[in-house]
Write an enzyme that holds these catalytic residues in place. Structure first.
Site, short mmCIF file in Angstrom:
data_model
loop_
_atom_site.label_atom_id
_atom_site.label_comp_id
_atom_site.label_asym_id
_atom_site.label_seq_id
_atom_site.Cartn_x
_atom_site.Cartn_y
_atom_site.Cartn_z
N ASP A 92 0.87 -1.18 0.00
CA ASP A 92 0.00 0.00 0.00
C ASP A 92 0.90 1.22 0.00
OD1 ASP A 92 -1.87 1.97 0.29
OD2 ASP A 92 -2.47 1.40 2.32
N TRP B 85 5.69 -4.25 7.70
CA TRP B 85 4.63 -5.24 7.58
C TRP B 85 5.07 -6.27 6.56
CZ3 TRP B 85 4.43 -1.03 4.44
CH2 TRP B 85 3.83 -1.14 3.19
N ASP C 138 9.03 0.45 4.46
CA ASP C 138 8.82 1.83 4.04
C ASP C 138 10.16 2.56 3.99
OD1 ASP C 138 6.09 1.54 3.83
OD2 ASP C 138 5.63 2.46 5.76
N ASN D 104 -1.25 -2.78 6.20
CA ASN D 104 -0.42 -1.96 5.32
C ASN D 104 -0.76 -0.47 5.35
OD1 ASN D 104 -2.68 -1.72 3.66
ND2 ASN D 104 -1.95 -3.18 2.12
N ASP D 105 -1.59 -0.05 6.30
CA ASP D 105 -1.91 1.38 6.42
C ASP D 105 -0.98 2.11 7.39
OD1 ASP D 105 -4.10 1.30 4.69
OD2 ASP D 105 -5.47 0.70 6.29
#
Lengths: 390, 181, 390, 181
Positions: free
Chosen positions: B84, B109, B128, B156-157
């Site tokens: 995401d 994640w 990230d 994934n947020d």
């Protein structure tokens, strides 16, 4: 009639928005005088049951306050990126849980609950807290106790915990470790509860004091058919209502030991077979970023639904299904012109639905008929919170 | 057909998941923190075996059936089954590389994605890259086996920027950690 | 061929972007292995003549670096809202002049020039400065001296001044008051110049020292036909090139006493009558937020033009006019598919035009033919700066 | 036809332009600062009379010909001839009122707009309301007699939030200051 009136009427042929103002076009008088004016600042009323609070979105600060009846913006609560907002049940304050660095994207991290007066919308106080989670688009990372005296802010460091904030005294109380649980649920008179990765519900009693944690039995398959964090809570009934990825509806009577119902299928409630987790099986599924809203007066849940295969739970909604929770029946279905990312339902006598999309277009629908009432450009592309009922 | 056994993914993968960045002290500190919280689920371990659906690699999700292995700047690249955000591959970085000036988060994640070339499942760490404004290129939001915040390592947020100098989200990589079977 | 190849080809029928990757679809091998990998960070080269720097826009932080030849993003310079960027002529640093509050929208104001290494794109230093102007979309509020040792940051408090920054020593030197002037112009060996509200050009000699200010005679009607601040500067010729709202083109040979040419009409250079300031007169006008770009190799100015009446200078461009400055002829005109808000031109051997719109769609055109080469979604909706020529 | 005489707008309007907010000390401080900088043009005073085009109120701009006086939530409302930004009238405020929680800037840019009801020109102070995130409603960008930064009081791109607690731009008002003839 002055010459310009012809112009105004002429405009109406080409500008759709003109229809709204055509009623007043017959007035030839400027609503304002031609005498020198002074600048001033308005105040607004405490939150009303017809109001919606719409977050700007990922890159857009601020939470717009909209009157669901008129579709007009009434003001804005200042809110920074990745912040969460909670509304004082007494209507006196808006609380914004936020994280700000001293130099924008660098410098010193400052986590706080910022307190805004609901009438002046001015910043009243900042309450420093530690390590709140940084995530967009959630309603249940910051909830208030029933009496509005305590706030609970989800903390992720990346170990799971909850910050307890005394809003009356405006000070941080303590951090309660809550491993493997998140998505905070009001639990009046007890403390709060949360959903856990082992499929249980955790309940934290006396969170500002001893903070005793108990767990229910595991009641949902957290990895295989997770419950959406975007659940509903009915204050009068002290009942939480959950929907899972496949559309299973659970209810929990909150208390020191919450009583959780056996689930039923949302799709069955609409006459379909229950939806499946299996690949190569096409069903209607709940989904989007904020899939669900609840009207406490009618006991109806409004769910954004789309057709697809399992694991499509982030797809935007093509229809709104209105579930009568007590009777386990989908009472109405509203097909949407454009897929919706978030949904809110107002709590006033004539309930309204507010939906938006990724581009920030907001649409207000009649919650009874699905009829479109207002369309608002740049209303905000983030989550939608309805004010509490009166 | 061999069923995908999430439980077989053992604690031995913890260090792999925690990454191999230069910030080792941070990594070990985080690792300890995670280990010290035993109820914090480190990996997609199902505790509800009875209700477990058929999710063998062979019974592929819609994403897996349509995934490709040629172009890592497209959302349907096989490793992106649960990504995401902006693809670092489109932002001046690469599949496991942060663009210049950004910093990979040592924790992340994870996803379990199937490589269509061999039909095998692999554990992917979506690290990230942090410390720069969002790269708006190639936004993807795939959600195979993606869950909610109460199982954070499968969500994934979350802004997965821990142990980095800045927590600003720039883009996401998809680092192959190992086989998942 | 593996089964998925059919899918890739099948996709091409519906997804336009697929055309780009279709060439590589024949490769059956994953570009990456299946062995465990480590995370790393790339570095990039110093700025190259084919590069464009595109600001995110009003609400979007960051300045994307794009290769004009490939249309690909190479990296990003961190830049906050309302910041300005300047590129070290030696190519070693990117300088961002920015204003950050310690609590986002409140707290302590911190103005600074942030220094980024052009290879690692990491923050190297912050140089504190006072009171820079807060305005979006300008190129001439932060310029560098020819040798890159001094930076000049426009200061507005709201009295006009210029901050002089020693970039070599990384310290703020002084603020030079410059009443009624703005839009900073390089003036190598002298200091800098600026346009003034009395229609003159001010020149500040020895800005880090005595800072002597002289004014040219008034040469343009600043209220009635203003010169766009978005002018061009030709380093080799030491020549500044200006366009006014009506399309008058002025050039100024820079120096201690800049020599300013009599203007000529851009519209006349295209075969039209000169444009008018009169109401009820429809002409082609220059306009938009960044109306003009310049290629030093060809001596051509690229101007975004639209049809309208006077005072439409903010309207987006429907055509690009390519003006041969020396010969006072519009050599080419490129009609645009969508109106453009900003324009930049690269300085490499085969010059490219970069334009964007309010929604951030970027388009790269061949500067010689106007042919569309690349289209980039979400490229950024702010101003476009081209790297210097080699 | 009477020509619009910008020079007739005298220094007496300075205090009016500076606004009548409660932040009087700030206003007078700013006023002094402006007066202390004599070359800073306080008002649209043309110094190039020879080149001055016909800009009488009667020879109306495209905006003025099409302006209306009924609805101050539309971009073509007469006072908005040089406004740029979100209309406070659409943000919970009003034509001269900031929405709750915002603060009017005591200094502003100005426009000279023609009221179609009487054909007269009026000086309008576009006071920004400051201290809250941008209200994204009713974005307008009109540019009658709008110039560049070297004449800042006629430029509508500047964030006109001086003397306010926060300089964050929220929306813009259009306060009638007086007649311009």
């Amino acid at each position: 009639m002055k010459p310009h009136s012809a112009y105004v009427y002429g405009m109406c042929a080409t500008i759709a928005a003109c229809a709204v103002s055509a009623g007043s076009a017959a007035l030839a008088k400027d609503p304002h005088g031609l005498e020198p004016e002074e600048s001033d600042v308005v105040t607004i009323s405490p939150p009303k049951p017809d109001w919606f609070f719409v977050r700007g979105g990922w890159n857009v600060d601020g939470t717009g306050i909209y009157d669901g009846k008129t579709g007009k913006m009434l003001g804005m609560v200042a809110s920074s990126q990745l912040s969460d907002m909670a509304i004082d049940p007494a209507g006196k304050y808006y609380y914004v849980s936020e994280t700000i660095w001293s130099k924008g994207n660098r410098g010193t991290r400052q986590d706080m609950v910022s307190v805004y007066d609901s009438s002046s919308l001015k910043l009243v106080s900042e309450i420093a807290i530690p390590n709140r989670i940084l995530v967009n688009e959630r309603e249940h990372n910051f909830i208030l106790a029933d009496d509005g005296k305590l706030g609970f802010v989800y903390n992720f460091s990346p170990a799971s915990a909850v910050n307890v904030v005394d809003l009356a005294k405006r000070k941080f109380v303590k951090t309660v470790e809550l491993p493997g649980c998140a998505a905070l649920i009001p639990n009046p008179g007890v403390g709060f509860s949360a959903l856990c990765s082992d499929g249980s519900m955790a309940t934290v009693a006396a969170p500002a004091g001893k903070a005793q944690i108990t767990h229910s039995a595991s009641f949902f398959p957290a990895n295989d058919d997770p419950i959406f964090e975007n659940f509903a809570y009915d204050k009068a009934k002290n009942l939480a209502i959950f929907v899972s990825y496949t559309g299973l509806v659970y209810t929990a009577k909150m208390g020191a030991s919450p009583v959780i119902s056996a689930p039923f299928s949302l799709q069955e409630a609409a006459g379909y077979a229950p939806a499946s987790t299996k690949p190569l099986s096409v069903d209607w599924y709940p989904g989007s970023r904020q899939p669900m809203a609840y009207n406490a007066t009618t006991g109806e849940v409004f769910v954004l639904m789309h057709m697809g295969e399992y694991w499509s739970h982030k797809a935007f909604g093509d229809e709104i299904w209105v579930l009568d929770v007590a009777n386990r029946k989908v009472a109405r279905r509203f097909p949407l012109k454009d897929p919706a990312a978030h949904i809110g339902v107002s709590q006033g006598a004539e309930a309204m639905i507010f939906i938006n999309d990724e581009k920030g277009k907001g649409t207000i629908l009649d919650a009874r008929t699905g009829e479109e009432k207002h369309s608002i450009d740049a209303a905000g592309s983030g989550i939608i919170v309805a004010a509490a009922g009166s | 057909m061999k069923r995908f056994d999430a439980d077989a993914i053992g604690e031995k993968l913890l260090r792999k998941l925690a990454g191999h960045t230069s910030r080792r002290s941070m990594v070990s500190r985080l690792g300890l923190a995670l280990v010290a919280a035993p109820a914090f689920p480190l990996l997609p371990v199902s505790r509800a075996e009875a209700a477990k659906p058929d999710r063998s690699p062979e019974a592929k999700t819609a994403f897996a059936r349509n995934a490709q292995t040629q172009d890592d700047t497209k959302c349907d690249y096989w490793r992106y089954c649960a990504i995401d955000g902006a693809l670092c591959s489109c932002c001046g970085g690469g599949i496991h590389s942060c663009p210049a000036g950004a910093e990979p988060s040592p924790v992340s994640w994870v996803g379990t994605c199937i490589n269509p070339d061999n039909g095998k499942a692999y554990l992917i760490a979506y690290r990230d890259c942090c410390g720069k404004p969002t790269c708006n290129q190639c936004g993807c939001d795939n959600a195979d086996r993606e869950t909610q915040l109460y199982t954070p390592q499968l969500n994934n947020d979350i802004i997965w920027c821990f142990g980095t100098q800045s927590m600003q989200y720039h883009c996401s990589t998809a680092v192959l950690v190992g086989g998942a079977e």
